[in-house]
Design an enzyme around this catalytic site. Structure first.
Site, PDB file in Angstrom:
ATOM      1  N   LYS A   1       2.113 -10.801 -20.028  1.00  0.00           N
ATOM      2  CA  LYS A   1       1.537  -9.630 -20.219  1.00  0.00           C
ATOM      3  C   LYS A   1       0.114  -9.722 -20.846  1.00  0.00           C
ATOM      4  O   LYS A   1      -0.957  -8.952 -20.337  1.00  0.00           O
ATOM      5  CB  LYS A   1       2.016  -8.689 -21.679  1.00  0.00           C
ATOM      6  CG  LYS A   1       3.601  -8.328 -21.803  1.00  0.00           C
ATOM      7  CD  LYS A   1       3.510  -6.857 -20.871  1.00  0.00           C
ATOM      8  CE  LYS A   1       3.643  -6.780 -19.431  1.00  0.00           C
ATOM      9  NZ  LYS A   1       4.817  -6.972 -18.937  1.00  0.00           N
TER      10      LYS A   1
ATOM     11  N   TRP B   1      -3.628  -1.977  -1.242  1.00  0.00           N
ATOM     12  CA  TRP B   1      -3.772  -3.172  -1.975  1.00  0.00           C
ATOM     13  C   TRP B   1      -3.895  -4.431  -0.977  1.00  0.00           C
ATOM     14  O   TRP B   1      -3.113  -4.571  -0.172  1.00  0.00           O
ATOM     15  CB  TRP B   1      -2.319  -3.583  -2.797  1.00  0.00           C
ATOM     16  CG  TRP B   1      -2.558  -4.712  -3.602  1.00  0.00           C
ATOM     17  CD1 TRP B   1      -2.831  -4.947  -5.080  1.00  0.00           C
ATOM     18  CD2 TRP B   1      -1.818  -5.855  -3.343  1.00  0.00           C
ATOM     19  NE1 TRP B   1      -2.823  -6.026  -5.348  1.00  0.00           N
ATOM     20  CE2 TRP B   1      -2.159  -6.669  -4.451  1.00  0.00           C
ATOM     21  CE3 TRP B   1      -1.352  -6.353  -2.284  1.00  0.00           C
ATOM     22  CZ2 TRP B   1      -1.702  -8.259  -4.531  1.00  0.00           C
ATOM     23  CZ3 TRP B   1      -0.743  -8.022  -2.501  1.00  0.00           C
ATOM     24  CH2 TRP B   1      -1.215  -8.738  -3.590  1.00  0.00           C
TER      25      TRP B   1
ATOM     26  N   CYS C   1       0.805  -1.242  -0.036  1.00  0.00           N
ATOM     27  CA  CYS C   1       0.057  -0.024  -0.006  1.00  0.00           C
ATOM     28  C   CYS C   1       0.982   1.121  -0.064  1.00  0.00           C
ATOM     29  O   CYS C   1       2.258   1.198   0.177  1.00  0.00           O
ATOM     30  CB  CYS C   1      -0.968  -0.070   1.431  1.00  0.00           C
ATOM     31  SG  CYS C   1      -1.654  -1.436   1.578  1.00  0.00           S
TER      32      CYS C   1
ATOM     33  N   ARG D   1       1.040   1.791  -5.925  1.00  0.00           N
ATOM     34  CA  ARG D   1       1.122   0.617  -4.992  1.00  0.00           C
ATOM     35  C   ARG D   1      -0.156  -0.209  -4.555  1.00  0.00           C
ATOM     36  O   ARG D   1      -0.174  -1.088  -3.928  1.00  0.00           O
ATOM     37  CB  ARG D   1       1.726   1.359  -3.532  1.00  0.00           C
ATOM     38  CG  ARG D   1       2.971   1.746  -3.641  1.00  0.00           C
ATOM     39  CD  ARG D   1       3.464   2.464  -2.705  1.00  0.00           C
ATOM     40  NE  ARG D   1       4.898   2.937  -2.571  1.00  0.00           N
ATOM     41  CZ  ARG D   1       5.491   2.289  -1.719  1.00  0.00           C
ATOM     42  NH1 ARG D   1       5.190   1.250  -0.977  1.00  0.00           N
ATOM     43  NH2 ARG D   1       7.003   2.443  -1.779  1.00  0.00           N
TER      44      ARG D   1
ATOM     45  N   LYS E   1       1.064  -1.840  -9.368  1.00  0.00           N
ATOM     46  CA  LYS E   1       2.504  -1.449  -9.998  1.00  0.00           C
ATOM     47  C   LYS E   1       3.982  -2.044  -9.201  1.00  0.00           C
ATOM     48  O   LYS E   1       4.711  -2.536  -9.763  1.00  0.00           O
ATOM     49  CB  LYS E   1       2.668   0.010 -10.179  1.00  0.00           C
ATOM     50  CG  LYS E   1       3.884   0.480 -11.060  1.00  0.00           C
ATOM     51  CD  LYS E   1       3.761  -0.037 -12.488  1.00  0.00           C
ATOM     52  CE  LYS E   1       4.747   0.333 -13.292  1.00  0.00           C
ATOM     53  NZ  LYS E   1       4.958  -0.724 -14.503  1.00  0.00           N
TER      54      LYS E   1
ATOM     55  N   GLU F   1      -2.014 -10.355 -17.728  1.00  0.00           N
ATOM     56  CA  GLU F   1      -2.351  -9.504 -16.584  1.00  0.00           C
ATOM     57  C   GLU F   1      -3.356  -8.379 -17.062  1.00  0.00           C
ATOM     58  O   GLU F   1      -4.136  -8.010 -16.222  1.00  0.00           O
ATOM     59  CB  GLU F   1      -1.235  -8.576 -16.836  1.00  0.00           C
ATOM     60  CG  GLU F   1       0.023  -8.875 -15.744  1.00  0.00           C
ATOM     61  CD  GLU F   1       1.120  -7.655 -15.683  1.00  0.00           C
ATOM     62  OE1 GLU F   1       1.773  -7.471 -16.792  1.00  0.00           O
ATOM     63  OE2 GLU F   1       1.286  -7.367 -14.599  1.00  0.00           O
TER      64      GLU F   1
ATOM     65  N   ASN G   1       1.682  -0.063   5.606  1.00  0.00           N
ATOM     66  CA  ASN G   1       1.894  -0.617   4.383  1.00  0.00           C
ATOM     67  C   ASN G   1       2.890  -1.961   4.874  1.00  0.00           C
ATOM     68  O   ASN G   1       3.872  -1.788   5.701  1.00  0.00           O
ATOM     69  CB  ASN G   1       3.030  -0.096   3.528  1.00  0.00           C
ATOM     70  CG  ASN G   1       3.547  -0.708   2.539  1.00  0.00           C
ATOM     71  OD1 ASN G   1       3.212  -1.536   1.889  1.00  0.00           O
ATOM     72  ND2 ASN G   1       4.656  -0.317   1.911  1.00  0.00           N
ATOM     73  N   GLY G   2       2.512  -3.091   4.535  1.00  0.00           N
ATOM     74  CA  GLY G   2       3.322  -4.219   5.187  1.00  0.00           C
ATOM     75  C   GLY G   2       2.102  -5.384   5.601  1.00  0.00           C
ATOM     76  O   GLY G   2       0.931  -5.316   5.212  1.00  0.00           O
TER      77      GLY G   2
ATOM     78  N   GLU H   1       7.126 -13.728 -21.044  1.00  0.00           N
ATOM     79  CA  GLU H   1       6.744 -12.449 -20.849  1.00  0.00           C
ATOM     80  C   GLU H   1       5.529 -12.153 -21.729  1.00  0.00           C
ATOM     81  O   GLU H   1       4.645 -11.588 -21.165  1.00  0.00           O
ATOM     82  CB  GLU H   1       8.089 -11.578 -21.160  1.00  0.00           C
ATOM     83  CG  GLU H   1       7.675 -10.049 -21.367  1.00  0.00           C
ATOM     84  CD  GLU H   1       7.211  -9.203 -20.099  1.00  0.00           C
ATOM     85  OE1 GLU H   1       7.136  -9.920 -19.018  1.00  0.00           O
ATOM     86  OE2 GLU H   1       6.575  -8.301 -20.090  1.00  0.00           O
TER      87      GLU H   1
ATOM     88  N   HIS I   1       6.407 -32.490 -24.487  1.00  0.00           N
ATOM     89  CA  HIS I   1       6.563 -33.138 -23.173  1.00  0.00           C
ATOM     90  C   HIS I   1       5.293 -33.172 -21.803  1.00  0.00           C
ATOM     91  O   HIS I   1       5.376 -33.183 -20.701  1.00  0.00           O
ATOM     92  CB  HIS I   1       7.881 -32.856 -22.149  1.00  0.00           C
ATOM     93  CG  HIS I   1       9.099 -33.313 -23.162  1.00  0.00           C
ATOM     94  ND1 HIS I   1       9.710 -34.579 -23.210  1.00  0.00           N
ATOM     95  CD2 HIS I   1       9.732 -32.364 -23.891  1.00  0.00           C
ATOM     96  CE1 HIS I   1      10.452 -34.475 -24.109  1.00  0.00           C
ATOM     97  NE2 HIS I   1      10.898 -33.410 -24.645  1.00  0.00           N
TER      98      HIS I   1
END
Ligand code: AGP
Length: 603
Positions: free
Chosen positions: A479, A74, A2, A27, A598, A482, A98-99, A475, A498
């Site tokens: 993307k 968050w 946060c 955040r 972010k 997300e 935050n935490g 990646e 496999h």
């Protein structure tokens, strides 16, 4: 994770807190809230969802006061509801956090009987502090006693009823900055939050707490002793950037890549030689490079592994930060440990850096925020010079992380005698051609936009690649998931048979990232295996590859030719555009996708 902020000002603080929170929304954006003290009276406003909801609430139900704290959340403990939104309040105490408080269950059990309103770990902090005050402690004593009981990682700001000129701030595991104004004082998760308010910052160190008043900050270390912490004057923080005519920050950032890449190339090379914008680096005695990062940054490292191995002959490990630290890997003093992070605040990466400190020969970081915790705790922090990245999905930062890593691999290659100066100059010339090639790839945007309609209907998409295109496939899949919320996986092309090939049928698009390189024929064989099972292949290759691929592919996107070793940098563009346009088709929130933030500042 946060964002937190606090202001002891001379003006109404509500709008100042909201402005600062805007700069911290990267955040988290599940809920937001502020608390103020007005004539000694503590009050708060909270709203679920993005900050704009809190701003709207404050228009209809304003909050007066010249002292205040604020929070953008968050969600970790408890759903994103108003009751779980910060600031949390118990009696005369309001807290933003935050935490994660790891022993909150024990604390809460000990506080049973008290009127808890939320499911959060944070509310236990407020309740515990209030209980200490009920027992006769002053706000300062109560806050310090509370801190002593907390386990886990936190950055905290306390505000008290009856105290117009006091914020107690504390840091353990999560960064916290104190800003010095003229007769005003500020607290913020980072310097970015405080950017427009002041350029004079003191960073609290591990375990520090501070009594902040308008006259300054009295800082104590973890053992309660008065501590003298340096006040730095920081570079002016970039103003809130705009979208420059694009619909989303992500689109703007994708299209900025040729320019930001040119900036990095200019900073890291000169006259056919790798140069560094700051500091010295000598890989000649390094026998191993260990790279640690999270998410997109970890895929940049995984691509760079091919470069360090091929260009410098250096053994190279890549680790996901959240796994690295707890595995307790042996770290040789002859190794270089390299931490890559756009924000420079990712909790797992920071913790991994701290694990390697004192063990590896040198701690390097590659960051986009030079004032960040990871940068400050490194022996040498190399900037990626990508400019502020706002979109939660990282694009231009990935590009410039790759640029810096490519230069380091070339430098290591020369220093280890693996490549000669001529080869170094050739490789740098290949990199110098990239911005123009990126522009050509960006010109494919309308084509990609048209073709993603079908992708948006898929429930699942696979991305394949070989060599350095394998991490690029990972990646590409990240993307897409997300921002479009479509299930996507990246695989090494040769690995498909496999197991994952069981997923393939005519409903599953398979995006194959395959420049015409030495392994292209093998990739074509893997593609045929997909086609034989009615898979719909979207081949992204160059003109030669398109010619040699044969029939049967669903669609082909023809890219410019490039030295295959640097192809991931070029092929990042179509992968990003595929994700972006698929998300547009699906109507998702591209810049702030659900459940994400972010910067991930909790473990
Ligand atoms: C990228 O699109 C992601 N949002 C995410 O994986 C990100 O790369 C990761 O959280 C690491 O962040 P950092 O670079 O700021 O450390």
């Amino acid at each position: 994770m946060c964002g937190i902020v606090g202001v002891l000002g001379h003006h109404e603080v509500a709008p100042i807190l909201v402005e600062a929170l805007k700069r911290l929304e990267y955040r988290g954006y599940d809920s937001a809230g502020i608390a103020t003290v007005e004539d000694g009276r503590l009050d708060r406003r909270r709203a679920v969802g993005k900050l704009v909801n809190l701003s709207d609430l404050l228009v209809h139900d304003p909050l007066a006061g010249k002292s205040g704290i604020g929070h953008t959340r968050w969600a970790t403990h408890g759903a994103p509801t108003e009751a779980n939104a910060h600031p949390h309040r118990a009696g005369r105490v309001a807290v933003v956090h935050n935490g994660i408080i790891e022993n909150f269950r024990e604390l809460r059990a000990d506080l049973s009987g008290r009127p808890f309103e939320s499911e959060t770990d944070t509310e236990t902090i407020a309740q515990l502090c209030e209980r200490h005050m009920e027992a006769g402690m002053s706000p300062r004593e109560a806050a310090v006693a509370t801190l002593g009981a907390l386990e886990g990682a936190f950055a905290l700001a306390f505000l008290f009823e009856g105290e117009n000129d006091l914020i107690v701030a504390a840091r353990k595991g999560s960064p916290l900055a104190i800003g010095h104004g003229d007769g005003e004082m500020y607290v913020g998760s980072d310097a970015i939050a405080l950017g427009p308010l002041t350029d004079r910052i003191t960073y609290l160190e591990e375990g520090d707490y501070a009594f902040v008043t308008r006259d300054g900050a009295e800082i104590h270390d973890a053992r309660g002793r008065l501590a003298n912490r340096e006040m730095r004057t920081i570079a002016p923080q970039a103003a809130q950037v705009d979208k420059a005519g694009h619909r989303h920050f992500m689109a703007k950032e994708i299209f900025e890549q040729p320019v930001v890449l040119s900036t990095a190339l200019a900073a890291y090379s000169s006259a056919g030689q790798v140069t560094l914008p700051e500091g010295d680096l000598d890989f000649s005695n390094t026998d191993r490079v260990t790279m640690v990062a999270c998410g997109t940054a970890s895929y940049a490292c995984a691509i760079a592994k091919y470069w360090f191995e091929q260009l410098a002959g250096l053994p190279c490990d890549v680790d996901i930060a959240s796994e690295y630290r707890y595995r307790e890997p042996p770290v040789s003093p002859a190794s270089t440990a390299l931490f890559v992070s756009q924000s420079g605040e990712t909790a797992d990466t920071l913790a991994a850096l701290r694990y390697a400190r004192g063990k590896a020969g040198r701690i390097l970081s590659i960051v986009n925020v030079p004032e960040s915790s990871i940068a400050r705790e490194s022996d040498l922090a190399l900037p990626i010079l990508a400019g502020v990245e706002v979109g939660v999905a990282s694009t231009k930062a990935f590009m410039n992380q790759l640029a810096v890593l490519a230069h380091l691999a070339i430098l290591a290659g020369r220093q280890k005698g693996h490549i000669d100066p001529t080869r170094e100059a050739e490789l740098l010339a290949d990199l110098a051609r990239l911005p123009a090639l990126l522009n050509q790839a960006l010109a494919l945007d309308p084509k990609i936009a048209k073709r993603t309609g079908k992708l948006a209907e898929a429930r699942s998409v696979l991305f394949l690649g070989r060599g350095p295109m394998y991490p690029m496939a990972l990646e590409g899949a990240l993307k897409l998931k997300e921002i479009s919320y479509i299930h996507a996986e990246g695989y090494a092309s040769g690995e498909l048979k496999h197991g994952p090939i069981a997923l393939v049928d005519k409903t599953v698009p398979v995006v194959v990232l395959a420049p015409r390189d030495a392994l292209f024929d093998k990739t074509v064989s893997n593609m045929q295996e997909v086609l034989a099972r009615e898979g719909r292949v979207w081949l992204i290759t160059d003109a030669t590859g398109a010619q040699e691929a044969g029939d049967g592919v669903w669609q082909t996107l023809v890219m410019p030719e490039i030295n295959p070793i640097f192809a991931p940098m070029l092929y990042a563009v179509p992968a990003q555009l595929i994700a972006y346009h698929t998300a547009l088709h699906k109507g998702t929130d591209v810049d702030q996708p659900r459940n994400l933030a972010k910067s991930v500042t909790v473990e």
